[in-house]
Design a protein around this motif. Structure first.
Motif, PDB file in Angstrom:
ATOM      1  N   LEU A 165       0.828  -1.209   0.000  1.00 25.46           N
ATOM      2  CA  LEU A 165       0.000   0.000   0.000  1.00 25.46           C
ATOM      3  C   LEU A 165       0.862   1.259   0.000  1.00 25.46           C
ATOM      4  O   LEU A 165       0.524   2.253  -0.653  1.00 25.46           O
ATOM      5  N   SER A 166       1.978   1.215   0.710  1.00 27.16           N
ATOM      6  CA  SER A 166       2.872   2.375   0.740  1.00 27.16           C
ATOM      7  C   SER A 166       3.422   2.670  -0.650  1.00 27.16           C
ATOM      8  O   SER A 166       3.544   3.839  -1.053  1.00 27.16           O
TER       9      SER A 166
ATOM     10  N   GLU B 107      -0.687   6.058  -7.189  1.00 25.62           N
ATOM     11  CA  GLU B 107      -1.712   5.177  -7.734  1.00 25.62           C
ATOM     12  C   GLU B 107      -2.992   5.216  -6.905  1.00 25.62           C
ATOM     13  O   GLU B 107      -3.989   4.590  -7.264  1.00 25.62           O
ATOM     14  N   VAL B 108      -2.952   5.938  -5.794  1.00 26.50           N
ATOM     15  CA  VAL B 108      -4.123   6.073  -4.918  1.00 26.50           C
ATOM     16  C   VAL B 108      -4.858   7.358  -5.290  1.00 26.50           C
ATOM     17  O   VAL B 108      -4.252   8.426  -5.369  1.00 26.50           O
ATOM     18  N   ARG B 109      -6.149   7.254  -5.537  1.00 27.31           N
ATOM     19  CA  ARG B 109      -6.966   8.430  -5.826  1.00 27.31           C
ATOM     20  C   ARG B 109      -7.640   8.889  -4.536  1.00 27.31           C
ATOM     21  O   ARG B 109      -8.135   8.072  -3.753  1.00 27.31           O
TER      22      ARG B 109
ATOM     23  N   MET C  43     -13.033  10.335   0.016  1.00 23.55           N
ATOM     24  CA  MET C  43     -12.944   9.167  -0.868  1.00 23.55           C
ATOM     25  C   MET C  43     -11.510   8.675  -0.960  1.00 23.55           C
ATOM     26  O   MET C  43     -10.577   9.455  -1.080  1.00 23.55           O
ATOM     27  N   LEU C  44     -11.353   7.344  -0.905  1.00 20.19           N
ATOM     28  CA  LEU C  44     -10.082   6.678  -1.162  1.00 20.19           C
ATOM     29  C   LEU C  44     -10.314   5.585  -2.193  1.00 20.19           C
ATOM     30  O   LEU C  44     -11.261   4.800  -2.073  1.00 20.19           O
ATOM     31  N   GLU C  45      -9.448   5.539  -3.206  1.00 20.15           N
ATOM     32  CA  GLU C  45      -9.497   4.460  -4.195  1.00 20.15           C
ATOM     33  C   GLU C  45      -8.088   3.901  -4.352  1.00 20.15           C
ATOM     34  O   GLU C  45      -7.137   4.635  -4.639  1.00 20.15           O
TER      35      GLU C  45
ATOM     36  N   ILE D 256     -10.412  -0.985  -4.876  1.00 18.05           N
ATOM     37  CA  ILE D 256     -11.284  -0.701  -3.745  1.00 18.05           C
ATOM     38  C   ILE D 256     -11.622   0.785  -3.742  1.00 18.05           C
ATOM     39  O   ILE D 256     -10.727   1.625  -3.855  1.00 18.05           O
ATOM     40  N   VAL D 257     -12.909   1.115  -3.597  1.00 19.46           N
ATOM     41  CA  VAL D 257     -13.348   2.502  -3.482  1.00 19.46           C
ATOM     42  C   VAL D 257     -14.167   2.634  -2.201  1.00 19.46           C
ATOM     43  O   VAL D 257     -15.137   1.900  -1.994  1.00 19.46           O
TER      44      VAL D 257
END
Length: 212
Positions: free
Chosen positions: A77-78, A85-87, A192-194, A204-205
């Protein structure tokens, strides 16, 4: 220490919590600054990494925060955060009216070493922060705005809101860049996290609306 957490998503690899404004993401210096999201996760999940957070929210920012429950998940994830790559989306209430409807802010800034933790505009030595913004509504002299940060600089949305070369209007309750008078008052919410699941590769959203 209060071990309570508002967990909005949980599996064997990570959790997502809805952090309240006024709670630290990680411990600060001194026993009075021990209580934090990561310490509460540690109390609830003793097998999780000692430092479970894969990103941080400012103490006065509320909303979605992602924490790993395994070392493998933390690493994966880091990397997603490092590679952008994280929205992410945020909602804020601004202490004034913005006439324009949407736009992009590109503003270089850096730490003010003589006035920590303030960040200041610096066209020469500052690092660029980029934010896409859009007005949601204007009511009674207040503007509700959606932010999509492209970069993840410290205090980025707060500086981009308040600075004259940004939107020129501070976030309501901001104690550093606006007229806030104490912790837990700022109206900035990570809504929001995606991201990609570190085990299944599923996208995952997760959404969270602010209480205000």
């Amino acid at each position: 220490m209060n071990a309570q957490l508002d967990i909005v998503y949980q599996d064997a690899h990570f959790i997502v919590v809805n952090k309240p404004s006024g709670l630290l993401s990680a411990p600060g210096k001194g026993p009075d600054k021990l209580d934090s999201v990561t310490e509460r996760v540690r109390a609830l999940f003793p097998e999780a990494p000692a430092y479970s957070a894969v990103h941080r929210l400012d103490m006065d920012t509320s909303g979605l925060m992602l924490l790993a429950l395994t070392k493998e998940a933390h690493r994966a994830l880091s990397i997603q955060f490092q590679e952008r790559e994280v929205r992410k989306k945020y909602i804020a209430l601004l202490d004034g009216v913005i006439e324009e409807g949407e736009g992009t802010i590109e503003l270089p800034f850096r730490l003010d070493v003589d006035n920590r933790p303030h960040q200041i505009y610096d066209a020469e030595d500052g690092k660029m922060g980029t934010t896409i913004w859009k007005v949601i509504e204007r009511v009674n002299g207040v503007t509700r705005v959606q932010f999509k940060p492209i970069t993840g600089r410290t205090h980025q949305l707060r500086v981009h809101s308040a600075h004259a070369k940004g939107l020129g209007i501070p976030i309501i309750g901001d104690p550093l860049y606006g007229t806030g008078t104490g912790p837990g008052h700022m109206k900035l919410h990570a809504t929001m996290l995606e991201f990609t699941h570190p085990e299944t590769s599923e996208r995952i959203v997760i959404d969270s609306e602010p209480a205000w």
